[in-house]
Write a protein that holds these residues in place. Structure first.
Motif, PDB file in Angstrom:
ATOM      1  N   MET C 313      35.376  13.866  -6.988  1.00  0.00           N
ATOM      2  CA  MET C 313      36.469  14.478  -6.247  1.00  0.00           C
ATOM      3  C   MET C 313      37.400  15.262  -7.138  1.00  0.00           C
ATOM      4  O   MET C 313      37.697  14.862  -8.257  1.00  0.00           O
ATOM      5  CB  MET C 313      37.258  13.402  -5.517  1.00  0.00           C
ATOM      6  N   ASN C 314      37.853  16.392  -6.620  1.00  0.00           N
ATOM      7  CA  ASN C 314      38.824  17.229  -7.321  1.00  0.00           C
ATOM      8  C   ASN C 314      39.872  17.643  -6.296  1.00  0.00           C
ATOM      9  O   ASN C 314      39.640  18.499  -5.452  1.00  0.00           O
ATOM     10  CB  ASN C 314      38.139  18.461  -7.915  1.00  0.00           C
ATOM     11  N   LEU C 315      41.047  17.002  -6.384  1.00  0.00           N
ATOM     12  CA  LEU C 315      42.053  17.277  -5.372  1.00  0.00           C
ATOM     13  C   LEU C 315      42.832  18.558  -5.645  1.00  0.00           C
ATOM     14  O   LEU C 315      43.717  18.928  -4.888  1.00  0.00           O
ATOM     15  CB  LEU C 315      43.020  16.078  -5.247  1.00  0.00           C
ATOM     16  N   ASP C 316      42.497  19.246  -6.707  1.00  0.00           N
ATOM     17  CA  ASP C 316      43.150  20.519  -7.013  1.00  0.00           C
ATOM     18  C   ASP C 316      42.271  21.709  -6.682  1.00  0.00           C
ATOM     19  O   ASP C 316      42.484  22.801  -7.168  1.00  0.00           O
ATOM     20  CB  ASP C 316      43.523  20.571  -8.511  1.00  0.00           C
ATOM     21  N   ALA C 317      41.278  21.485  -5.860  1.00  0.00           N
ATOM     22  CA  ALA C 317      40.356  22.579  -5.554  1.00  0.00           C
ATOM     23  C   ALA C 317      41.025  23.691  -4.748  1.00  0.00           C
ATOM     24  O   ALA C 317      42.009  23.451  -4.048  1.00  0.00           O
ATOM     25  CB  ALA C 317      39.157  22.039  -4.766  1.00  0.00           C
ATOM     26  N   TRP C 318      40.484  24.902  -4.859  1.00  0.00           N
ATOM     27  CA  TRP C 318      41.008  26.064  -4.150  1.00  0.00           C
ATOM     28  C   TRP C 318      39.922  26.643  -3.241  1.00  0.00           C
ATOM     29  O   TRP C 318      38.741  26.440  -3.495  1.00  0.00           O
ATOM     30  CB  TRP C 318      41.397  27.150  -5.158  1.00  0.00           C
ATOM     31  N   PRO C 319      40.364  27.423  -2.224  1.00  0.00           N
ATOM     32  CA  PRO C 319      39.331  28.097  -1.427  1.00  0.00           C
ATOM     33  C   PRO C 319      38.577  29.094  -2.306  1.00  0.00           C
ATOM     34  O   PRO C 319      39.127  29.597  -3.286  1.00  0.00           O
ATOM     35  CB  PRO C 319      40.106  28.851  -0.352  1.00  0.00           C
ATOM     36  N   GLN C 320      37.340  29.331  -1.949  1.00  0.00           N
ATOM     37  CA  GLN C 320      36.530  30.287  -2.706  1.00  0.00           C
ATOM     38  C   GLN C 320      36.120  31.446  -1.815  1.00  0.00           C
ATOM     39  O   GLN C 320      35.875  31.242  -0.621  1.00  0.00           O
ATOM     40  CB  GLN C 320      35.243  29.589  -3.117  1.00  0.00           C
ATOM     41  N   THR C 321      36.058  32.639  -2.416  1.00  0.00           N
ATOM     42  CA  THR C 321      35.506  33.757  -1.653  1.00  0.00           C
ATOM     43  C   THR C 321      34.165  34.124  -2.251  1.00  0.00           C
ATOM     44  O   THR C 321      34.055  34.394  -3.447  1.00  0.00           O
ATOM     45  CB  THR C 321      36.441  34.978  -1.724  1.00  0.00           C
ATOM     46  N   HIS C 322      33.138  34.086  -1.412  1.00  0.00           N
ATOM     47  CA  HIS C 322      31.813  34.478  -1.878  1.00  0.00           C
ATOM     48  C   HIS C 322      31.570  35.908  -1.435  1.00  0.00           C
ATOM     49  O   HIS C 322      31.751  36.230  -0.273  1.00  0.00           O
ATOM     50  CB  HIS C 322      30.743  33.580  -1.254  1.00  0.00           C
ATOM     51  N   GLU C 323      31.156  36.750  -2.371  1.00  0.00           N
ATOM     52  CA  GLU C 323      30.828  38.131  -1.981  1.00  0.00           C
ATOM     53  C   GLU C 323      29.318  38.263  -1.964  1.00  0.00           C
ATOM     54  O   GLU C 323      28.657  38.164  -2.989  1.00  0.00           O
ATOM     55  CB  GLU C 323      31.452  39.106  -2.981  1.00  0.00           C
ATOM     56  N   LEU C 324      28.802  38.471  -0.760  1.00  0.00           N
ATOM     57  CA  LEU C 324      27.357  38.488  -0.601  1.00  0.00           C
ATOM     58  C   LEU C 324      26.868  39.884  -0.244  1.00  0.00           C
ATOM     59  O   LEU C 324      27.538  40.599   0.491  1.00  0.00           O
ATOM     60  CB  LEU C 324      26.946  37.530   0.526  1.00  0.00           C
ATOM     61  N   GLU C 325      25.692  40.219  -0.737  1.00  0.00           N
ATOM     62  CA  GLU C 325      25.063  41.478  -0.322  1.00  0.00           C
ATOM     63  C   GLU C 325      23.791  41.115   0.411  1.00  0.00           C
ATOM     64  O   GLU C 325      22.917  40.439  -0.140  1.00  0.00           O
ATOM     65  CB  GLU C 325      24.738  42.337  -1.544  1.00  0.00           C
TER      66      GLU C 325
END
Lengths: 143, 318, 651
Positions: C313-325
């Motif tokens: 567990m990592n309670l400091d996680a952030w949202p991620q943006t995946h850039e897909l092609e």
């Protein structure tokens, strides 16, 4: 002997529905008068009201625009735009004194060969009884 | 060095195009010094014979405003064509037919009946109409023949250039006249003093979604100054009309009425506007489409206010 | 000036019987714009084709008109001959003098006159045609699939098995969708999760499938073959790779949350697993219902996990943006149920013993709120009398949904059967309007149910349901007997309609894919193209397109996958070049922009002019006709060409 008036009708038929319907009339060997010449376009939405006016001004006695039934347009809703333009064009043609029977919008599907033949027959006879439009004469009346 | 000879003529017109020449302001004096104005009925007296006496192509450029509505208009058009090197259709009437060509929704008999009999303030119990010829003791008197159909200048004679506008806007008048007096001219047949793009190019209003949910007459609302008028339901001919006028009507919160005429490739200004306007009707069902179509007041008059004679159909059926 | 040649076909006697071929050839040869004219009995035959090829070479023709049968028949054939002879295929036009003349007119003179005009039109058109080349666009050979239900799962496996990369984006913490919430499936009464589970695992294990859970599509740019997608993934507080789903974190979590999987009939913790068979098999931290992460209010879950040594567990996680092609997008976003609180006559929301069908479904499930026993939510007693109301808030255009959701007759029959099985002394009533049981084995299944003892089918609607003395009074009608019916029930189950999943509207806007009048994703053609959106490159699978059952969903998913694979089968894509183009006179009025059903037109804010995406444009010409300044043109069907054809007809 008096020559019967032969109306000259310009037809704009959409490739996916009405032109295919006209072809079906052909393959079924249905017979109709030769007064309408059909031009094949991709979609009835391609028809600019200017084309209708040009046809009439150049000597046509009538114009038919044929497209797919609403909901069936190959390009989703080109025929809706055609209908929108047509209703306003009808009002303006009324003001010009051009009878509504001369410019028609019909929905003809690819399976409606019989309907196409009937429309051509009906339109030819209706315009025959209305007489020639002779718009060139109307335009040139100066004195 | 001889000064270029120029002429101005007015046919079926309101006189506004003559006033437009005066928009040159003080520059008109420079003009008068640079050219020889040999013919200007609005300003100087003349006789037909003066014009007939001029040599063929003796006039360098003639600016002809007004539509062709009677035989005198046509006669002068032919005379000026013969006597001029270059003939310019000046203003919307000469170029497109203008407001006078709205007479093409009627005919001579109806117009005369209206003017000489039917109007409530007219007393003409003997139903006297003007006659082209009348025999008097002194001889035969004639007046020009009034035509059934109004024509544009180029429908009676060959025209070299066109200057649109009702009237052409002051700045454009200045530019155009300079082009003819010592300036460079584009190929024959060009439209001068106007843009190759529609009025929307100059219009400063903000455009968002082009969608017509209702049609509103200008008097029925106070239009928002910043937004596109078409998007507010007010029929603005701007999209189908040449720019170059500086969109002065739009700045005054009034819709464009189309006086600068059609864009270069459009074969009929009114039909193009009809197509554009109806295409963006926010309506899909038969009922909604019919309702919106019915709500356009006077399509013919709206779309061909200035250009009926120039249009494909030119007039209504007799 | 093009050197145009005319070839007139006799078509045996099909044309020659009525149209005077010689006259056509002779008179047309005299035209100043025709260099060569010939006729042949069968132009489509080998010798016929040879005549065309030889003539093109001999007479150095630039363009040909073939006067024969309908273009629908042989346009492709003759265009190919033209290309093989070194001509651009657009320098070949067909004049249809068979279906449009010889076959429909008896009078030879009139038929011939008409044929002349048809030929003339084709000549005018070909003279002005541009020698266009197909538009080639590269294809990114990857697929994005939005929605991890059975449709998304099936499509992912089909594409991945074919060897292509799949990105499967799922909003919630686990794939499985609605099917995972079902107890059994009709008509076979298979255990739903038993047949679904293995597929879910296959997806998870597949090397070609990248599963993005807790993710939503945020932005889509580009066009068919070349989509650039931004996917936003919620913070992964739990490392999916490390978590072994031991559940120690949940044991110490103090926050209780209504469990959405069971529609609030049970509770879960803020750190939870969506359901027992969840894939990925990792817990999810529901940050909204956690006592607080910024600042950290609790942290017991992490402590427990760290103590075990798993430390995932990592309670400091952030949202991620995946850039897909990707090259293709499959929309498989599924459905949810209509809000039954709107059906005030049925008392849902006020009477606790009125349930929706899917809540009842959860109750039937062995993993559900009552471990498979049927109980009244109010007092936990076993209901003796149960009423099922079909078509609840459906087939009612005035007040609720106008359409039929297709599956309710079947699942209601199943529910009634399961009730009879679990409560043998109970009595079930089903109020119905029609029974729609069209699938394989469906009719037989419903028949069995209707003939079952203790299960009564009443044809009629229910006017009102209300509570009285601990019972639910159901007032309805039986149209077959013509009598009013009142049932004092213990439990009422409403078969409410399927509506598109929440967020469909926003997703449609993001994808520029259209929705129909009911908010479902539109198909390009209701009959012939049910798997594609009108927007090129976007395909549809499952209930997100329209209500349907599982076999149809799976079929559509495989179909959509096949469509996507077709697109990916080559590294480049050829599109028809007869598209719209914007001319320099465009003033940016914006009238054309909303007219394109493919969203191929955009307004460039810098140049203040319209722009056409050639990859998206389908060449219908609607925008061209509506441009008030004639600043749009349709390649090879220009205004000039149409006007020339009108003159040919009218002259």
């Amino acid at each position: 002997m008096e020559k019967t008036f032969e109306p000259k009708i310009v037809g704009f038929l959409c490739k996916w529905c009405s032109y295919a319907g006209a072809d079906l009339a052909g393959t079924s060997r249905m017979k109709y008068p030769p007064n309408l010449n059909a031009m094949r376009v991709n979609c009835s939405g391609r028809i600019d009201p200017s084309f209708v006016l040009r046809a009439l001004a150049s000597g046509a006695d009538g114009v038919l625009i044929a497209g797919c039934h609403p909901g069936d347009c190959h390009y989703t809703n080109g025929n809706v735009k055609t209908l929108r333009r047509f209703r306003l064009l009808q009002r303006m043609l009324d003001q010009f004194g051009i009878e509504r029977e001369r410019v028609r919008l019909e929905w003809i599907s690819a399976s409606e060969g019989e309907r196409y033949a009937r429309v051509v027959r009906g339109m030819t006879e209706e315009i025959r009884s209305l007489g020639p439009l002779n718009w060139k004469t109307t335009m040139e009346v100066a004195a | 060095m001889t000064k270029p000879k120029i002429a101005f003529n007015w046919a079926s017109s309101c006189g506004g195009c003559e006033i437009a020449i005066f928009e040159l302001g003080a520059k008109i004096i420079d003009l008068a010094n640079k050219v020889d104005i040999v013919f200007w009925p609005a300003v100087m007296d003349y006789k037909y014979s003066d014009l007939e006496a001029m040599p063929e192509k003796g006039i360098d450029v003639s600016f002809f405003n007004g539509a062709i509505q009677n035989s005198e208009n046509e006669h002068l058009a032919q005379l000026l064509r013969a006597k001029s090197k270059l003939l310019v259709a000046f203003g919307s009437c000469a170029y497109l037919g203008g407001i006078p060509s709205l007479a093409n929704t009627s005919n001579r008999d109806q117009i005369f009946a209206n003017s000489y009999i039917e109007t409530s303030t007219t007393e003409n119990p003997e139903k006297i109409f003007p006659q082209i010829k009348v025999q008097k003791d002194e001889g035969e008197l004639t007046i020009p023949e009034f035509y059934n159909t109004v024509k544009t200048l180029d429908q009676v004679v060959d025209v070299d250039y066109y200057v649109p506008g009702c009237p052409p806007v002051g700045e454009q008048v200045s530019k155009v006249i300079s082009q003819f007096v010592g300036g460079e001219l584009p190929p024959i047949g060009a439209v001068l003093g106007a843009s190759e793009k529609s009025l929307c190019h100059e219009c400063k209003r903000v455009r968002t979604d082009k969608k017509i949910t209702k049609i509103v007459r200008s008097y029925q609302t106070i239009p928002d100054h910043q937004k596109c008028l078409l998007e507010q339901g007010i029929i603005c001919m701007g999209p189908a009309t040449r720019g170059g006028c500086g969109s002065i009507c739009l700045d005054a919160n009034m819709p464009c009425r189309g006086c600068y005429g059609p864009l270069p490739k459009a074969i009929d200004q009114g039909a193009k506007m009809l197509s554009a306007l109806s295409s963006i009707f926010d309506a899909d069902s038969e009922e909604d489409i019919q309702r919106l179509a019915d709500s356009v007041p006077d399509p013919l008059g709206t779309f061909y206010r200035f250009g009926l004679a120039h249009s494909l159909l030119r007039r209504t059926k007799q | 000036m093009k050197r145009v040649g005319l070839f007139v076909c006799h078509c045996g006697l099909n044309i020659a019987r009525t149209v005077d071929i010689k006259d056509i050839v002779e008179k047309t040869s005299k035209r100043s714009d025709i260099v060569f004219a010939a006729d042949h009995k069968y132009l489509c035959s080998e010798p016929g084709q040879a005549l065309i090829k030889d003539s093109i070479r001999q007479h150095k023709l630039d363009a040909i008109v073939v006067a024969a049968c309908s273009p629908a028949m042989h346009e492709a054939t003759f265009k190919t001959i033209a290309q093989l002879s070194g001509l651009n295929k657009y320098n070949c036009e067909i004049a249809n003098i068979r279906e449009q003349s010889s076959w429909v007119h008896d009078d030879p003179q009139k038929a011939t006159e008409k044929a002349h005009i048809i030929v003339s039109e084709a000549i005018e058109k070909v003279k002005l045609n541009e020698p266009l080349q197909p538009i080639t666009v590269p294809v990114t050979r990857k697929v994005l699939i939005i929605g991890g239900g059975i449709a998304g799962i099936r499509a992912s496996l089909d594409v991945a098995n074919a060897g292509y990369q799949v990105y499967l984006v799922e909003k919630s913490g686990s794939i499985g969708g609605r099917m995972a919430q079902l107890s059994e499936t009709f008509p076979t009464l298979d255990c739903a999760i038993c047949i679904l589970g293995p597929l879910m695992v296959e997806v998870y294990r597949h090397p070609n499938i990248k599963l993005l859970r807790l993710s939503q599509v945020e932005e889509v740019r580009g066009y068919i073959g070349n989509f650039k997608v931004k996917v936003r993934q919620e913070p992964e507080y739990v490392d999916v790779a490390k978590c072994n789903a031991c559940g120690e974190c949940a044991k110490v979590c103090p926050a209780d949350v209504p469990n959405e999987f069971d529609f609030g009939l049970t509770w879960r913790k803020a750190i939870y697993t969506p359901f027992a068979q969840a894939v990925p098999p990792a817990y999810v931290l529901d940050a909204k219902n956690c006592l607080g992460l910024l600042p950290q209010a609790c942290g017991e879950c992490k402590k427990a996990c760290d103590q075990l040594g798993t430390a995932c567990m990592n309670l400091d996680a952030w949202p991620q943006t995946h850039e897909l092609e990707v090259g293709a997008i499959i929309v498989a976003t599924g459905y949810e149920l209509y809000d039954a609180t709107k059906l005030t006559e049925y008392g849902y929301g006020t009477c606790p013993d009125v349930m929706t069908s899917i809540e009842f479904e959860r109750m039937l499930s062995a993993s559900g709120p009552t471990l498979g026993e049927i109980r009244r939510p109010s007092d936990g007693r076993v209901p003796r009398e149960i009423v099922f109301i079909q078509c609840a808030g459906q087939r009612e255009p005035e007040t609720a949904l106008p359409y039929c959701s297709k599956i309710c007759c079947m699942y209601t029959a199943r529910h009634a059967m399961m009730f009879r099985e679990k409560v043998p002394e109970g009595q079930a009533y089903v109020f119905y309007m029609d029974i729609r049981a069209g699938g394989k084995g469906y009719e037989e299944f419903v028949k069995r149910c209707q003939e079952e003892r203790g299960l009564l089918y009443l044809r009629g609607r229910v006017a009102k349901v209300y509570e009285e003395n601990g019972k639910l009074i159901v007032k309805g009608v039986d149209t077959i007997s013509g009598k009013r019916v009142q049932i004092n029930a213990d439990l009422v189950v409403l078969a409410v309609g399927m509506i598109p999943s929440a967020g469909s509207k926003e997703l449609a806007s993001t994808l520029k894919a259209s929705l129909d009048a009911n908010g479902f994703f539109s198909e390009a053609h209701p009959k012939l193209r049910p798997l594609e959106s009108p927007t090129a490159g976007i395909y549809l699978a499952g209930a997100g397109q329209a209500p349907k059952d599982i076999p149809e969903t799976v079929a559509q998913a495989s179909g959509a996958a096949a469509k996507a694979l077709d697109l990916l089968s080559s590294p480049t894509l050829e599109r028809e070049p007869t598209v719209a183009q914007v001319l320099e006179t465009c003033s940016g009025c914006g009238i054309c922009i909303p007219l394109c059903p493919y969203e191929a037109l955009t307004l460039n804010a810098n140049t203040n002019q319209a722009e056409v995406s050639e990859a998206l444009c389908e060449g219908c010409g609607t925008c061209v006709a509506s441009c008030p300044s004639s600043s749009l043109s349709l390649r090879n069907l220009t205004d000039q060409q149409i006007l020339a054809m009108i003159e040919a007809i009218v002259a």
